[in-house]
Design an enzyme around this catalytic site. Sequence first.
Site, short mmCIF file in Angstrom:
data_model
loop_
_atom_site.label_atom_id
_atom_site.label_comp_id
_atom_site.label_asym_id
_atom_site.label_seq_id
_atom_site.Cartn_x
_atom_site.Cartn_y
_atom_site.Cartn_z
N HIS A 103 41.52 4.49 16.33
CA HIS A 103 40.85 3.34 16.95
C HIS A 103 40.66 2.20 15.96
O HIS A 103 40.22 2.42 14.83
CB HIS A 103 39.50 3.78 17.53
CG HIS A 103 39.64 4.55 18.79
ND1 HIS A 103 40.17 5.83 18.81
CD2 HIS A 103 39.40 4.22 20.08
CE1 HIS A 103 40.22 6.25 20.05
NE2 HIS A 103 39.77 5.30 20.85
N PRO A 104 40.97 0.99 16.40
CA PRO A 104 40.77 -0.17 15.51
C PRO A 104 39.27 -0.45 15.37
O PRO A 104 38.49 -0.22 16.31
CB PRO A 104 41.46 -1.31 16.26
CG PRO A 104 41.33 -0.95 17.70
CD PRO A 104 41.44 0.56 17.75
N PHE A 115 33.71 4.01 13.33
CA PHE A 115 32.70 3.99 14.41
C PHE A 115 33.42 3.62 15.70
O PHE A 115 34.17 2.62 15.75
CB PHE A 115 31.65 2.92 14.08
CG PHE A 115 30.67 2.66 15.19
CD1 PHE A 115 30.76 1.50 15.94
CD2 PHE A 115 29.66 3.57 15.47
CE1 PHE A 115 29.86 1.24 16.96
CE2 PHE A 115 28.76 3.33 16.49
CZ PHE A 115 28.86 2.16 17.25
N ALA A 164 33.38 -0.39 24.25
CA ALA A 164 32.95 -1.79 24.18
C ALA A 164 32.60 -2.35 25.56
O ALA A 164 31.67 -3.15 25.70
CB ALA A 164 34.04 -2.63 23.53
N1 LIG Z 1 36.15 1.17 17.19
C1 LIG Z 1 36.06 0.98 18.53
O1 LIG Z 1 35.11 1.41 19.18
N2 LIG Z 1 37.08 0.29 19.13
C2 LIG Z 1 37.09 0.04 20.48
N3 LIG Z 1 36.22 0.38 21.43
C3 LIG Z 1 36.68 -0.10 22.65
O2 LIG Z 1 36.14 0.01 23.73
N4 LIG Z 1 37.87 -0.75 22.45
C4 LIG Z 1 38.16 -0.70 21.12
O3 LIG Z 1 39.13 -1.20 20.51
#
Ligand SMILES: NC(=O)NC1=NC(=O)NC1=O
Length: 174
Positions: free
Chosen positions: A67-68, A119, A123
């Site tokens: 995950h970024p 983490f 989002a």
């Molecule tokens: N590190 C993250 O939690 N990344 C992300 N959460 C998301 O919902 N989209 C993402 O790219």
Amino acid sequence: MDISAVNALSYEDFVNTFGNVVEKCPVITAAVWSRRPFVSLNALEAAISDFIDELPESGKEGILRCHPDLAGRDLQRGTLTRESRQEQAGAGMDALTSGETERMARLNEVYKKRFGFPFVICARMNDKANILRQLSESCQNERAVERARGIEEVKKICRLRLQSLLLTDGANKL
Ligand SMILES: NC(=O)NC1=NC(=O)NC1=O
């Protein structure tokens, strides 16, 4: 696309369509293809969730590492996947003040240094205030707690991505 259309997909079309429901982990989609036919969206989602739950800790941490960062380098460089870009923008990660960006970067680094994976939070179910608060609090947690919390967030992200793919009649319609 309804669930019968999903079940009729070739392996290639299945992975092309659903390969990024777990960020940059098409192997999960490739694996659950053999569990078709799925009786519903929930059954497809459950197959993905079960596959993840059956992984060893190293496999779960590997998923998290795919995950970024939120408001991280990929966002700055424009190298996020379409899904991540939309999700991060929706949470205001692309509209942070310089102070907020700096705080996110610092906390993300503290978190990664402590746990060895980034983490992760869904989002689309949070705003920037929640994300900053959760990130700050999570830095105090134990590794096992954060691995489990992160994987539950991955499943939330996956569910929302599946819903977007299956419940829209737009371009995704095969
Ligand atoms: N590190 C993250 O939690 N990344 C992300 N959460 C998301 O919902 N989209 C993402 O790219």
